[in-house]
Design a protein around this motif. Structure first.
Motif, mmCIF file in Angstrom:
data_model
loop_
_atom_site.group_PDB
_atom_site.id
_atom_site.type_symbol
_atom_site.label_atom_id
_atom_site.label_comp_id
_atom_site.label_asym_id
_atom_site.label_seq_id
_atom_site.Cartn_x
_atom_site.Cartn_y
_atom_site.Cartn_z
ATOM 1 N N PRO A 331 -29.588 57.414 -12.020
ATOM 2 C CA PRO A 331 -30.686 58.260 -11.520
ATOM 3 C C PRO A 331 -30.475 59.736 -11.844
ATOM 4 O O PRO A 331 -29.371 60.263 -11.713
ATOM 5 N N GLN A 332 -31.534 60.388 -12.259
ATOM 6 C CA GLN A 332 -31.473 61.814 -12.587
ATOM 7 C C GLN A 332 -31.111 62.643 -11.360
ATOM 8 O O GLN A 332 -30.531 63.733 -11.473
ATOM 9 N N SER A 333 -31.434 62.137 -10.173
ATOM 10 C CA SER A 333 -31.134 62.893 -8.955
ATOM 11 C C SER A 333 -29.634 63.129 -8.795
ATOM 12 O O SER A 333 -29.212 64.151 -8.243
ATOM 13 N N LEU A 334 -28.797 62.211 -9.263
ATOM 14 C CA LEU A 334 -27.355 62.411 -9.185
ATOM 15 C C LEU A 334 -26.909 63.551 -10.082
ATOM 16 O O LEU A 334 -26.043 64.363 -9.705
ATOM 17 N N ARG A 335 -27.480 63.644 -11.278
ATOM 18 C CA ARG A 335 -27.154 64.752 -12.172
ATOM 19 C C ARG A 335 -27.605 66.074 -11.558
ATOM 20 O O ARG A 335 -26.867 67.074 -11.580
ATOM 21 N N LEU A 339 -25.200 69.247 -10.662
ATOM 22 C CA LEU A 339 -25.431 70.564 -11.250
ATOM 23 C C LEU A 339 -25.792 71.591 -10.183
ATOM 24 O O LEU A 339 -25.450 72.780 -10.294
ATOM 25 N N GLY A 340 -26.450 71.141 -9.133
ATOM 26 C CA GLY A 340 -26.871 72.054 -8.076
ATOM 27 C C GLY A 340 -25.716 72.633 -7.273
ATOM 28 O O GLY A 340 -25.851 73.710 -6.679
ATOM 29 N N ILE A 341 -24.583 71.933 -7.226
ATOM 30 C CA ILE A 341 -23.431 72.446 -6.481
ATOM 31 C C ILE A 341 -22.451 73.166 -7.393
ATOM 32 O O ILE A 341 -21.321 73.470 -6.989
ATOM 33 N N GLY A 342 -22.884 73.437 -8.629
ATOM 34 C CA GLY A 342 -22.087 74.281 -9.511
ATOM 35 C C GLY A 342 -21.289 73.571 -10.570
ATOM 36 O O GLY A 342 -20.540 74.222 -11.308
ATOM 37 N N ALA A 343 -21.363 72.269 -10.699
ATOM 38 C CA ALA A 343 -20.612 71.546 -11.724
ATOM 39 C C ALA A 343 -21.236 71.788 -13.095
ATOM 40 O O ALA A 343 -22.458 71.959 -13.223
ATOM 41 N N THR A 344 -20.410 71.834 -14.115
ATOM 42 C CA THR A 344 -20.916 71.947 -15.473
ATOM 43 C C THR A 344 -21.451 70.597 -15.937
ATOM 44 O O THR A 344 -21.250 69.568 -15.280
ATOM 45 N N GLN A 345 -22.094 70.608 -17.112
ATOM 46 C CA GLN A 345 -22.651 69.351 -17.617
ATOM 47 C C GLN A 345 -21.552 68.353 -17.954
ATOM 48 O O GLN A 345 -21.673 67.159 -17.662
ATOM 49 N N SER A 346 -20.455 68.853 -18.530
ATOM 50 C CA SER A 346 -19.361 67.935 -18.871
ATOM 51 C C SER A 346 -18.720 67.375 -17.611
ATOM 52 O O SER A 346 -18.359 66.190 -17.557
ATOM 53 N N GLU A 347 -18.550 68.207 -16.574
ATOM 54 C CA GLU A 347 -17.993 67.715 -15.319
ATOM 55 C C GLU A 347 -18.921 66.697 -14.666
ATOM 56 O O GLU A 347 -18.464 65.705 -14.085
ATOM 57 N N THR A 348 -20.221 66.926 -14.770
ATOM 58 C CA THR A 348 -21.185 65.970 -14.225
ATOM 59 C C THR A 348 -21.086 64.633 -14.932
ATOM 60 O O THR A 348 -21.110 63.569 -14.297
ATOM 61 N N ILE A 349 -20.927 64.666 -16.255
ATOM 62 C CA ILE A 349 -20.829 63.421 -17.017
ATOM 63 C C ILE A 349 -19.557 62.663 -16.645
ATOM 64 O O ILE A 349 -19.575 61.449 -16.403
ATOM 65 N N ILE A 350 -18.413 63.392 -16.557
ATOM 66 C CA ILE A 350 -17.129 62.737 -16.328
ATOM 67 C C ILE A 350 -17.005 62.226 -14.900
ATOM 68 O O ILE A 350 -16.506 61.111 -14.656
ATOM 69 N N ARG A 448 -19.608 48.509 -8.406
ATOM 70 C CA ARG A 448 -21.066 48.600 -8.348
ATOM 71 C C ARG A 448 -21.481 49.462 -7.146
ATOM 72 O O ARG A 448 -20.956 49.331 -6.062
ATOM 73 N N GLU A 449 -22.420 50.322 -7.376
ATOM 74 C CA GLU A 449 -22.972 51.168 -6.316
ATOM 75 C C GLU A 449 -24.485 51.092 -6.377
ATOM 76 O O GLU A 449 -25.087 51.013 -7.463
ATOM 77 N N GLN A 450 -25.107 51.100 -5.239
ATOM 78 C CA GLN A 450 -26.562 51.034 -5.163
ATOM 79 C C GLN A 450 -27.125 52.432 -4.949
ATOM 80 O O GLN A 450 -26.635 53.194 -4.114
ATOM 81 N N TYR A 451 -28.113 52.775 -5.739
ATOM 82 C CA TYR A 451 -28.743 54.084 -5.639
ATOM 83 C C TYR A 451 -30.207 53.908 -5.310
ATOM 84 O O TYR A 451 -30.896 53.079 -5.900
ATOM 85 N N GLU A 452 -30.661 54.669 -4.372
ATOM 86 C CA GLU A 452 -32.063 54.609 -3.999
ATOM 87 C C GLU A 452 -32.889 55.439 -5.009
ATOM 88 O O GLU A 452 -32.467 56.487 -5.445
#
Length: 452
Positions: A331-335, A339-350, A448-452
């Motif tokens: 889900p895009q909401s996780l990205r 990003l909203g709490i200050g993580a970079t794009q690479s940190e978000t991916i990893i 496995r994790e469930q995302y709404e």
């Protein structure tokens, strides 16, 4: 060809029944569809099923039993001296009759009794086709007429159609299950016959594999090491490249780039393995040999490294395409939250995207491993047929699948260890695949994790 004609007739009559059922349902309410219990399409499917399914069942039953029935009738018409032959000799005679009947055997070299039997077989086939065509046509027409009379506004066509589809799905699932069970049991029984002639400890722990006539040494360790070595080399190539390609396409690439790059990568999956084998044998293997000679290494003309590298290139689309789909499903909401709490794009991916997509990524990797373990053509052309027990990737090795093909080539007697060894190797491959599936299931359930 005749069976295709019968199938086409059944399909055409079923389509005719569909349109007739729709029209009859419309006519029964004078075009006021709201007065029908179900939509007109369900009434069409109701008539179509009544028209096609019984005929299809009869056709499948006929295809399953026609060969044995015709063969029995032909044998009963043979001269008594031929009928009294031992079972093995009689089966060879029947095979010659079938070859003559199909036109794949010269009539000038055949005995007159065999020619007469072949003519009898062809007459039986012609008569059987005519009778089957008449029966199927009658069943289709009868089903069409009878089901059309049942069409009324209050007929629960939707319920009947959905119940029928559910039954068909259950039947198909049951067939798939029993087919799998049949394959496993057939391999298992033949493997048991092999282990009665060769000790299971000699097979599992033996360090030498060779065939000399009907006897030989059947230690699977050289084949196991060759299979694992080539598969490991292939995955060392496919996993990093495939996973990095998937991350780039899903997270960094523009839409225009992704629409071009992904189909190009997937083209690799459509290339025949024999082409990869030619590429490995004519280009990669000589390059590795020349490069090794330049730096003072002894490189065989056929090597595990050449086969593994090319096999890894072949497996890249399996890893990249599936991983890309899984990463895009996060889900895009996780990205956005990361990003909203200050993580970079690479940190978000990893730290966010890859952990969320881990079950699917592991599944794609295990699919690639299964593909590598089961590959044959590339190994034959680039790694050779020699069962060497070595950890050197620059030497020639072979795999389970290559030896299975080698053991079953040509006319073989299925009562010698040499031939039955192929089934023992197949059983080992089945166990390896089962273990991979169990590992994949464990990983998926654990992460496995469930995302709404």
């Amino acid at each position: 060809m005749k069976n295709l004609v019968l199938l086409s007739v059944i399909v055409l009559l079923a389509l005719l029944g569909y349109f007739l059922g729709k029209r009859r349902s419309d006519a029964s309410v004078n075009g006021k569809i709201r007065n029908l219990h179900s939509l007109p399409s369900y009434y069409g499917l109701y008539v179509s099923f009544w028209c096609g399914l019984p005929a299809m069942v009869l056709l499948l039953v006929w295809l399953a039993f026609q060969s044995s029935v015709f063969t029995s009738l032909v044998i009963s018409d043979l001269p008594q001296d031929i009928q009294s032959l031992p079972e093995e000799r009689l089966s060879l005679v029947v095979n010659d009759i079938l070859n003559i009947a199909h036109g794949s055997f010269s009539n000038e070299q055949a005995d007159q009794a065999l020619l007469d039997a072949a003519d009898h077989y062809n007459r039986l086939k012609s008569t059987g086709f005519a009778a089957l065509f008449t029966v199927l046509l009658s069943v289709c027409i009868a089903g069409l007429v009878i089901s059309s009379r049942f069409i009324k506004p209050d007929l629960p066509a939707r319920v009947i159609v959905e119940r029928t589809i559910r039954i068909l799905m259950i039947v198909c699932s049951t067939i798939a299950i029993f087919t799998t069970i049949g394959i496993v049991l057939s391999v298992l029984f033949e493997a048991i016959r092999f282990f009665k002639q060769v000790a299971i400890t000699d097979f599992i722990f033996g360090l030498h594999w060779s065939q000399v006539g009907a006897a030989g040494s059947f230690g699977m360790i050289p084949l196991l090491t060759g299979t694992l070595m080539i598969s490991a080399i292939a995955m060392f190539v496919a996993v990093p490249i495939g996973l990095m390609s998937a991350i780039y396409m899903s997270e960094y690439a523009a839409d225009k780039v992704r629409t071009v790059v992904k189909p190009i990568l997937e083209i690799l999956a459509g290339i025949p393995t024999v082409v990869y084998g030619f590429f490995a044998a004519l280009t990669v293997a000589p390059f590795i040999r020349e490069l090794g000679n330049d730096i003072g290494l002894d490189v065989s003309s056929e090597s595990a490294l050449a086969a593994g590298l090319v096999m890894g290139i072949m497996i890249i689309p399996f890893v990249s395409s599936l991983s890309d789909d899984v990463i895009n499903a996060v889900p895009q909401s996780l990205r956005d939250a990361s990003l909203g709490i200050g993580a970079t794009q690479s940190e978000t991916i990893i730290r966010v995207v890859l952990p969320a997509a881990l079950p699917g990524i592991v599944g794609s990797i295990l699919l690639g491993i299964s593909r590598a373990v089961g590959e044959t053509m590339i190994v034959v052309m680039a790694a050779g047929l020699t069962a060497n027990l070595t950890a050197n990737p620059l030497q020639a090795v072979t795999t389970f699948t290559v030896q299975i093909v080698t053991l079953l080539i040509g006319d073989q007697e299925f009562d010698s260890p040499k031939t039955l060894a192929a089934f023992a190797l197949g059983l080992v491959l089945f166990v390896m695949t089962l273990i991979l599936n169990i590992v994949a299931l464990y990983v998926v359930r654990k992460y496995r994790e469930q995302y709404e």
